[in-house]
Design a protein around this motif. Structure first.
Motif, mmCIF file in Angstrom:
data_model
loop_
_atom_site.group_PDB
_atom_site.id
_atom_site.type_symbol
_atom_site.label_atom_id
_atom_site.label_comp_id
_atom_site.label_asym_id
_atom_site.label_seq_id
_atom_site.Cartn_x
_atom_site.Cartn_y
_atom_site.Cartn_z
ATOM 1 N N ARG A 146 1.085 -1.167 -0.213
ATOM 2 C CA ARG A 146 -0.035 0.443 0.690
ATOM 3 C C ARG A 146 0.732 1.046 -0.132
ATOM 4 N NH1 ARG A 146 -2.386 -0.018 4.558
ATOM 5 N NH2 ARG A 146 -3.421 -2.388 3.751
ATOM 6 N N ASP A 147 2.529 1.542 1.000
ATOM 7 C CA ASP A 147 3.089 2.771 0.932
ATOM 8 C C ASP A 147 3.424 1.948 -0.651
ATOM 9 O OD1 ASP A 147 2.195 3.058 3.481
ATOM 10 O OD2 ASP A 147 4.011 2.022 4.280
ATOM 11 N N GLY A 148 4.029 1.552 -1.138
ATOM 12 C CA GLY A 148 4.580 1.693 -2.309
ATOM 13 C C GLY A 148 3.512 2.556 -3.819
ATOM 14 N N ALA A 149 2.004 1.551 -3.520
ATOM 15 C CA ALA A 149 1.596 2.353 -3.802
ATOM 16 C C ALA A 149 1.192 3.603 -4.186
ATOM 17 C CB ALA A 149 0.042 1.269 -4.275
ATOM 18 N N ARG A 150 0.958 4.542 -3.282
ATOM 19 C CA ARG A 150 0.796 5.095 -2.751
ATOM 20 C C ARG A 150 1.859 6.435 -3.132
ATOM 21 N NH1 ARG A 150 -0.672 4.436 3.043
ATOM 22 N NH2 ARG A 150 -2.589 4.422 2.847
ATOM 23 N N TYR A 151 3.825 6.279 -3.585
ATOM 24 C CA TYR A 151 4.416 6.533 -3.588
ATOM 25 C C TYR A 151 4.295 6.539 -5.609
ATOM 26 C CZ TYR A 151 9.776 7.518 -5.205
ATOM 27 O OH TYR A 151 10.843 7.841 -5.306
ATOM 28 N N LEU A 152 3.976 5.478 -5.862
ATOM 29 C CA LEU A 152 4.381 5.274 -7.129
ATOM 30 C C LEU A 152 2.909 5.926 -7.658
ATOM 31 C CD1 LEU A 152 5.386 4.333 -9.567
ATOM 32 C CD2 LEU A 152 3.628 1.782 -9.588
ATOM 33 N N ALA A 153 1.656 6.124 -7.222
ATOM 34 C CA ALA A 153 1.053 7.113 -7.684
ATOM 35 C C ALA A 153 1.174 8.212 -8.067
ATOM 36 C CB ALA A 153 -0.672 6.930 -6.462
ATOM 37 N N ASP A 154 1.592 8.873 -6.928
ATOM 38 C CA ASP A 154 2.457 10.470 -6.016
ATOM 39 C C ASP A 154 3.376 11.080 -7.983
ATOM 40 O OD1 ASP A 154 1.917 13.351 -5.606
ATOM 41 O OD2 ASP A 154 4.370 12.254 -3.911
ATOM 42 N N ASN A 155 4.386 9.997 -7.818
ATOM 43 C CA ASN A 155 5.376 10.304 -9.056
ATOM 44 C C ASN A 155 5.446 8.886 -10.313
ATOM 45 O OD1 ASN A 155 7.303 11.322 -7.250
ATOM 46 N ND2 ASN A 155 7.194 9.492 -5.885
ATOM 47 N N ALA A 156 4.356 8.456 -10.726
ATOM 48 C CA ALA A 156 3.803 7.937 -11.839
ATOM 49 C C ALA A 156 3.390 8.602 -13.019
ATOM 50 C CB ALA A 156 2.670 7.416 -11.197
ATOM 51 N N ILE A 157 2.735 10.399 -12.950
ATOM 52 C CA ILE A 157 2.546 11.363 -14.271
ATOM 53 C C ILE A 157 3.885 12.072 -13.708
ATOM 54 C CG2 ILE A 157 1.260 13.022 -14.157
ATOM 55 C CD1 ILE A 157 -0.825 11.274 -13.452
ATOM 56 N N LYS A 158 3.702 12.431 -14.811
ATOM 57 C CA LYS A 158 5.820 13.435 -14.967
ATOM 58 C C LYS A 158 4.751 14.904 -15.645
ATOM 59 C CE LYS A 158 8.308 10.318 -13.700
ATOM 60 N NZ LYS A 158 8.762 9.332 -12.316
ATOM 61 N N GLY A 159 5.651 15.954 -14.903
ATOM 62 C CA GLY A 159 5.253 17.081 -15.151
ATOM 63 C C GLY A 159 3.229 17.674 -15.578
ATOM 64 N N ALA A 160 2.633 18.302 -16.477
ATOM 65 C CA ALA A 160 1.826 18.286 -16.368
ATOM 66 C C ALA A 160 0.753 17.476 -17.932
ATOM 67 C CB ALA A 160 1.181 19.605 -16.399
ATOM 68 N N THR A 161 1.430 16.498 -18.143
ATOM 69 C CA THR A 161 1.137 15.713 -19.190
ATOM 70 C C THR A 161 -0.693 15.133 -18.875
ATOM 71 O OG1 THR A 161 2.041 13.462 -18.757
ATOM 72 C CG2 THR A 161 3.488 15.599 -20.201
ATOM 73 N N GLY A 162 -0.764 14.492 -17.492
ATOM 74 C CA GLY A 162 -1.670 13.643 -17.356
ATOM 75 C C GLY A 162 -1.543 12.467 -18.292
ATOM 76 N N VAL A 163 -0.326 12.095 -18.072
ATOM 77 C CA VAL A 163 -0.263 11.023 -18.383
ATOM 78 C C VAL A 163 0.914 9.718 -17.727
ATOM 79 C CG1 VAL A 163 0.807 9.309 -20.787
ATOM 80 C CG2 VAL A 163 -0.255 11.554 -21.386
ATOM 81 N N ILE A 164 0.273 8.790 -17.817
ATOM 82 C CA ILE A 164 1.273 7.683 -16.987
ATOM 83 C C ILE A 164 2.433 7.567 -17.401
ATOM 84 C CG2 ILE A 164 1.546 5.737 -15.141
ATOM 85 C CD1 ILE A 164 -1.690 6.021 -14.550
ATOM 86 N N ASP A 165 3.734 8.067 -16.826
ATOM 87 C CA ASP A 165 4.970 7.866 -16.873
ATOM 88 C C ASP A 165 5.778 7.033 -15.904
ATOM 89 O OD1 ASP A 165 7.330 7.434 -18.627
ATOM 90 O OD2 ASP A 165 7.653 9.209 -18.246
ATOM 91 N N ILE A 166 6.064 5.678 -15.869
ATOM 92 C CA ILE A 166 6.781 4.883 -14.776
ATOM 93 C C ILE A 166 7.718 4.888 -15.890
ATOM 94 C CG2 ILE A 166 7.310 3.322 -13.207
ATOM 95 C CD1 ILE A 166 3.761 2.732 -13.437
#
Length: 155
Positions: free
Chosen positions: A53-73
């Protein structure tokens, strides 16, 4: 000399409590060890689900780069997420939260256009990993495979 009847009954009863104790002791020990092992399994499963759950919160916060609105991991974010799940920090330093757990057992990826998913597996090894069959077949393996997954909307 004649022994009174009360004394002969006491003499016949001597050792009964010890015999009953010897009969009941294995059952009590088995119940105690089983309860302790079940508690240990719940503790490790709970630790794993909280870490995912903690990992998912971290990834959800850092998955979108910039203001693109597209998930980029990218690879660095994925590695940091896996380290956070297994070690409790993004650098991967220290010992794992669960003994024998590695980042290879964690997946972190996009689930769809707006969600991410972090999942993990862990092989729980009880104190007694096998029950012997004493030549009557295969030994009974007591290992359990725990699985946990969390899906969240990327922020």
């Amino acid at each position: 000399m004649m022994i009174p009847p009360c004394d002969s009954t006491k003499a016949r009863q001597r050792g009964i409590a010890a015999t009953e104790f010897v009969i009941v002791l294995p059952v009590i020990l088995l119940l105690m060890l089983g309860t302790a092992e079940l508690g240990r399994a719940f503790y490790q499963y709970n630790t794993m689900t909280k870490a995912v759950r903690d990992g998912a919160r971290y990834l959800a916060d850092n998955a979108i780069k910039g203001a693109t609105g597209v998930i980029d991991i990218d690879a660095a974010t994925e590695a940091e997420t896996k380290n956070l799940v297994v070690y409790g920090n993004t650098t991967g330093s220290g010992s794992p939260l669960l003994e024998g757990w590695s980042p290879a057992e964690v997946t972190a990826a996009g689930f769809d256009a707006a969600h991410i998913r972090v999942s993990a597996t862990f092989a729980f090894k009880p104190m007694f990993s096998k029950i012997p069959a004493f030549g009557l077949g295969e030994d009974i393996v007591l290992e359990l495979n725990f699985q946990a997954a969390t899906t969240m909307r990327a922020l």
